[in-house]
Write a protein that holds these residues in place. Structure first.
Motif, PDB file in Angstrom:
ATOM      1  N   VAL A  73      44.169  41.503  31.674  1.00  0.00           N
ATOM      2  CA  VAL A  73      43.246  40.760  30.795  1.00  0.00           C
ATOM      3  C   VAL A  73      41.909  41.475  30.713  1.00  0.00           C
ATOM      4  O   VAL A  73      41.330  41.637  29.631  1.00  0.00           O
ATOM      5  CB  VAL A  73      43.063  39.315  31.302  1.00  0.00           C
ATOM      6  CG1 VAL A  73      41.921  38.630  30.553  1.00  0.00           C
ATOM      7  CG2 VAL A  73      44.346  38.516  31.125  1.00  0.00           C
ATOM      8  N   ILE A  74      41.402  41.921  31.863  1.00  0.00           N
ATOM      9  CA  ILE A  74      40.121  42.626  31.898  1.00  0.00           C
ATOM     10  C   ILE A  74      40.199  43.915  31.091  1.00  0.00           C
ATOM     11  O   ILE A  74      39.281  44.242  30.320  1.00  0.00           O
ATOM     12  CB  ILE A  74      39.710  42.916  33.352  1.00  0.00           C
ATOM     13  CG1 ILE A  74      39.373  41.613  34.076  1.00  0.00           C
ATOM     14  CG2 ILE A  74      38.517  43.880  33.395  1.00  0.00           C
ATOM     15  CD1 ILE A  74      39.172  41.780  35.563  1.00  0.00           C
ATOM     16  N   GLN A  75      41.289  44.656  31.241  1.00  0.00           N
ATOM     17  CA  GLN A  75      41.439  45.910  30.502  1.00  0.00           C
ATOM     18  C   GLN A  75      41.452  45.670  28.998  1.00  0.00           C
ATOM     19  O   GLN A  75      40.805  46.392  28.234  1.00  0.00           O
ATOM     20  CB  GLN A  75      42.718  46.619  30.940  1.00  0.00           C
ATOM     21  CG  GLN A  75      42.631  47.256  32.309  1.00  0.00           C
ATOM     22  CD  GLN A  75      43.927  47.928  32.724  1.00  0.00           C
ATOM     23  OE1 GLN A  75      45.011  47.531  32.294  1.00  0.00           O
ATOM     24  NE2 GLN A  75      43.825  48.949  33.563  1.00  0.00           N
ATOM     25  N   LYS A  76      42.187  44.659  28.557  1.00  0.00           N
ATOM     26  CA  LYS A  76      42.285  44.388  27.117  1.00  0.00           C
ATOM     27  C   LYS A  76      40.963  43.883  26.555  1.00  0.00           C
ATOM     28  O   LYS A  76      40.531  44.309  25.472  1.00  0.00           O
ATOM     29  CB  LYS A  76      43.398  43.378  26.839  1.00  0.00           C
ATOM     30  CG  LYS A  76      44.794  43.844  27.231  1.00  0.00           C
ATOM     31  CD  LYS A  76      45.186  45.132  26.523  1.00  0.00           C
ATOM     32  CE  LYS A  76      46.611  45.548  26.896  1.00  0.00           C
ATOM     33  NZ  LYS A  76      46.986  46.847  26.283  1.00  0.00           N
ATOM     34  N   LEU A  77      40.311  42.967  27.272  1.00  0.00           N
ATOM     35  CA  LEU A  77      39.035  42.431  26.790  1.00  0.00           C
ATOM     36  C   LEU A  77      37.954  43.512  26.759  1.00  0.00           C
ATOM     37  O   LEU A  77      37.209  43.627  25.777  1.00  0.00           O
ATOM     38  CB  LEU A  77      38.577  41.285  27.686  1.00  0.00           C
ATOM     39  CG  LEU A  77      39.230  39.926  27.475  1.00  0.00           C
ATOM     40  CD1 LEU A  77      38.771  38.944  28.542  1.00  0.00           C
ATOM     41  CD2 LEU A  77      38.900  39.374  26.085  1.00  0.00           C
ATOM     42  N   SER A  78      37.860  44.294  27.842  1.00  0.00           N
ATOM     43  CA  SER A  78      36.830  45.335  27.885  1.00  0.00           C
ATOM     44  C   SER A  78      37.126  46.420  26.855  1.00  0.00           C
ATOM     45  O   SER A  78      36.212  46.983  26.245  1.00  0.00           O
ATOM     46  CB  SER A  78      36.724  45.924  29.294  1.00  0.00           C
ATOM     47  OG  SER A  78      37.991  46.320  29.773  1.00  0.00           O
ATOM     48  N   GLY A  79      38.412  46.720  26.647  1.00  0.00           N
ATOM     49  CA  GLY A  79      38.774  47.683  25.609  1.00  0.00           C
ATOM     50  C   GLY A  79      38.365  47.199  24.235  1.00  0.00           C
ATOM     51  O   GLY A  79      37.812  47.953  23.427  1.00  0.00           O
ATOM     52  N   LYS A 137      28.129  38.717  23.028  1.00  0.00           N
ATOM     53  CA  LYS A 137      27.951  37.658  24.023  1.00  0.00           C
ATOM     54  C   LYS A 137      29.276  36.969  24.314  1.00  0.00           C
ATOM     55  O   LYS A 137      29.570  36.602  25.453  1.00  0.00           O
ATOM     56  CB  LYS A 137      26.912  36.642  23.546  1.00  0.00           C
ATOM     57  CG  LYS A 137      25.474  37.137  23.646  1.00  0.00           C
ATOM     58  CD  LYS A 137      24.471  36.109  23.153  1.00  0.00           C
ATOM     59  CE  LYS A 137      24.396  34.914  24.078  1.00  0.00           C
ATOM     60  NZ  LYS A 137      23.325  33.963  23.649  1.00  0.00           N
ATOM     61  N   LEU A 138      30.098  36.773  23.268  1.00  0.00           N
ATOM     62  CA  LEU A 138      31.409  36.159  23.471  1.00  0.00           C
ATOM     63  C   LEU A 138      32.282  37.018  24.379  1.00  0.00           C
ATOM     64  O   LEU A 138      32.940  36.518  25.299  1.00  0.00           O
ATOM     65  CB  LEU A 138      32.104  35.940  22.126  1.00  0.00           C
ATOM     66  CG  LEU A 138      31.560  34.815  21.244  1.00  0.00           C
ATOM     67  CD1 LEU A 138      32.315  34.773  19.925  1.00  0.00           C
ATOM     68  CD2 LEU A 138      31.694  33.465  21.962  1.00  0.00           C
ATOM     69  N   TYR A 139      32.297  38.328  24.110  1.00  0.00           N
ATOM     70  CA  TYR A 139      33.062  39.233  24.969  1.00  0.00           C
ATOM     71  C   TYR A 139      32.544  39.168  26.410  1.00  0.00           C
ATOM     72  O   TYR A 139      33.329  39.177  27.374  1.00  0.00           O
ATOM     73  CB  TYR A 139      32.972  40.670  24.462  1.00  0.00           C
ATOM     74  CG  TYR A 139      33.859  40.969  23.287  1.00  0.00           C
ATOM     75  CD1 TYR A 139      35.244  40.859  23.394  1.00  0.00           C
ATOM     76  CD2 TYR A 139      33.333  41.376  22.070  1.00  0.00           C
ATOM     77  CE1 TYR A 139      36.069  41.142  22.320  1.00  0.00           C
ATOM     78  CE2 TYR A 139      34.156  41.656  20.985  1.00  0.00           C
ATOM     79  CZ  TYR A 139      35.523  41.535  21.120  1.00  0.00           C
ATOM     80  OH  TYR A 139      36.343  41.814  20.050  1.00  0.00           O
ATOM     81  N   THR A 140      31.223  39.108  26.562  1.00  0.00           N
ATOM     82  CA  THR A 140      30.620  39.034  27.891  1.00  0.00           C
ATOM     83  C   THR A 140      31.099  37.802  28.643  1.00  0.00           C
ATOM     84  O   THR A 140      31.497  37.872  29.819  1.00  0.00           O
ATOM     85  CB  THR A 140      29.084  38.996  27.773  1.00  0.00           C
ATOM     86  OG1 THR A 140      28.621  40.172  27.115  1.00  0.00           O
ATOM     87  CG2 THR A 140      28.441  38.908  29.145  1.00  0.00           C
ATOM     88  N   GLU A 141      31.075  36.656  27.975  1.00  0.00           N
ATOM     89  CA  GLU A 141      31.487  35.407  28.611  1.00  0.00           C
ATOM     90  C   GLU A 141      32.963  35.438  29.001  1.00  0.00           C
ATOM     91  O   GLU A 141      33.346  34.984  30.094  1.00  0.00           O
ATOM     92  CB  GLU A 141      31.191  34.234  27.670  1.00  0.00           C
ATOM     93  CG  GLU A 141      29.701  33.990  27.472  1.00  0.00           C
ATOM     94  CD  GLU A 141      29.415  33.062  26.294  1.00  0.00           C
ATOM     95  OE1 GLU A 141      30.395  32.594  25.663  1.00  0.00           O
ATOM     96  OE2 GLU A 141      28.231  32.800  26.013  1.00  0.00           O
ATOM     97  N   LEU A 142      33.791  35.966  28.121  1.00  0.00           N
ATOM     98  CA  LEU A 142      35.224  36.040  28.409  1.00  0.00           C
ATOM     99  C   LEU A 142      35.513  36.967  29.587  1.00  0.00           C
ATOM    100  O   LEU A 142      36.351  36.664  30.449  1.00  0.00           O
ATOM    101  CB  LEU A 142      35.980  36.517  27.164  1.00  0.00           C
ATOM    102  CG  LEU A 142      36.080  35.515  26.007  1.00  0.00           C
ATOM    103  CD1 LEU A 142      36.624  36.200  24.759  1.00  0.00           C
ATOM    104  CD2 LEU A 142      36.967  34.335  26.392  1.00  0.00           C
TER     105      LEU A 142
END
Length: 301
Positions: free
Chosen positions: A162-168, A141-146
């Protein structure tokens, strides 16, 4: 459906239909199955040439994956592979769910170890759903919110990065959750094991692409530059099923989907699946399902 194939979507096409071109590149998108438009896209059986990872935070829903129905509720994760047939059957009014859709290219760029994904693939090909514990659900859920926050930043510098690093990071977290399951056997670290599992992955890609035209193990062995006997032995060792079993599974699934959802005649379906005659197709189908194509079509109508 009037076309001979099931609906086939790419991430780029979904972004075009959903009107969300700002969501990074064509390797990643977040969907909300509760949105009427996004739900309607999968109202009929469809294929998406990307991986779907669904996280359910609330409410309930019914999905069909490879013609098997699953009930999804809060605290569950859904995994769908590119060659699968997926359909949204129903959802509750209070459904809260996010679907993360990532391409094969995205996984390669994230350097996801395919030796770990092969046992995951074998286990989850038809299982599809997993109940998460509280800690796992909280972290996802934290990853989803970020990610959703990053996607809504207007013209922010480094948004794509940022999106690439977070989704990775999220994909790695999900991979660790799946590999922690007691029924997943960790891959041997030897180069021989790595090569076997990479051959298995390539074999499954070839079957996904060619099962409507080719049911001969020799065809796939030739593509992989190995002998049919070695391919059959290798696939059995890695997955527990023979190469022929996997080919038949893809063909029968395609046949069932066409019989159930299309307006094609049995003769037309036999032609689509490259059977020389309707009679040969009928014998093949009955051998693997215990009933004739006509009986199956009537049963599902």
């Amino acid at each position: 459906m009037n076309n001979e194939d099931l609906n086939l979507f790419s991430i780029a096409r979904l972004k075009e239909l959903f009107g969300t071109p700002e969501q990074g590149n064509d390797d990643f998108i977040i969907c909300d199955p509760h949105e009427p438009l996004q739900q309607s896209m999968f109202r009929f059986p469809s294929k998406l040439n990307a991986y779907i990872i669904g996280i359910c935070m609330g409410g309930t829903g019914k999905l069909s994956i490879n013609l098997n129905e699953f009930e999804v509720s809060a605290g569950m994760m859904v995994i769908n592979f590119p060659e699968n047939i997926i359909q949204i059957k129903s959802i509750s009014d209070d459904l809260e769910m996010r679907a993360f859709i990532v391409s094969e290219n995205f996984l390669r760029e994230m350097h996801i170890d395919m030796r770990n994904l092969v046992p995951i693939y074998v286990e989850f090909k038809n299982r599809s759903c997993l109940k998460l514990n509280d800690e796992e659900m909280h972290s996802l859920k934290l990853y989803t919110e970020l990610l959703e926050e990053a996607l809504t930043m207007p013209d922010a510098k480094y948004t794509k990065e940022v999106i690439q690093k977070l989704s990775g990071a999220m994909v790695y977290r999900i991979s660790s959750i799946l590999n922690k399951e007691e029924f997943i056997h960790q891959a041997d670290d030897s180069s021989a094991q790595s090569r076997r599992e990479l051959i298995f992955k390539r074999f499954m890609e070839l079957v996904s692409d060619h099962h409507k035209e080719q049911r001969n193990v020799g065809f796939y062995a030739s593509k992989l530059s190995i002998t049919p006997k070695y391919l059959s032995t290798l696939i059995k060792e890695v997955s527990g099923k023979t190469a022929a079993d996997w080919i038949d599974e893809f063909v029968i699934l395609e046949a069932k989907a066409l019989l159930r959802y299309s307006d094609k005649s049995i003769q037309e379906i036999a032609y689509i699946l490259n059977f020389s005659t309707q009679s040969f197709f009928g014998k093949y189908f009955k051998h693997h399902t215990g009933m004739s194509p006509g009986a199956y079509k009537l049963q599902e109508s």
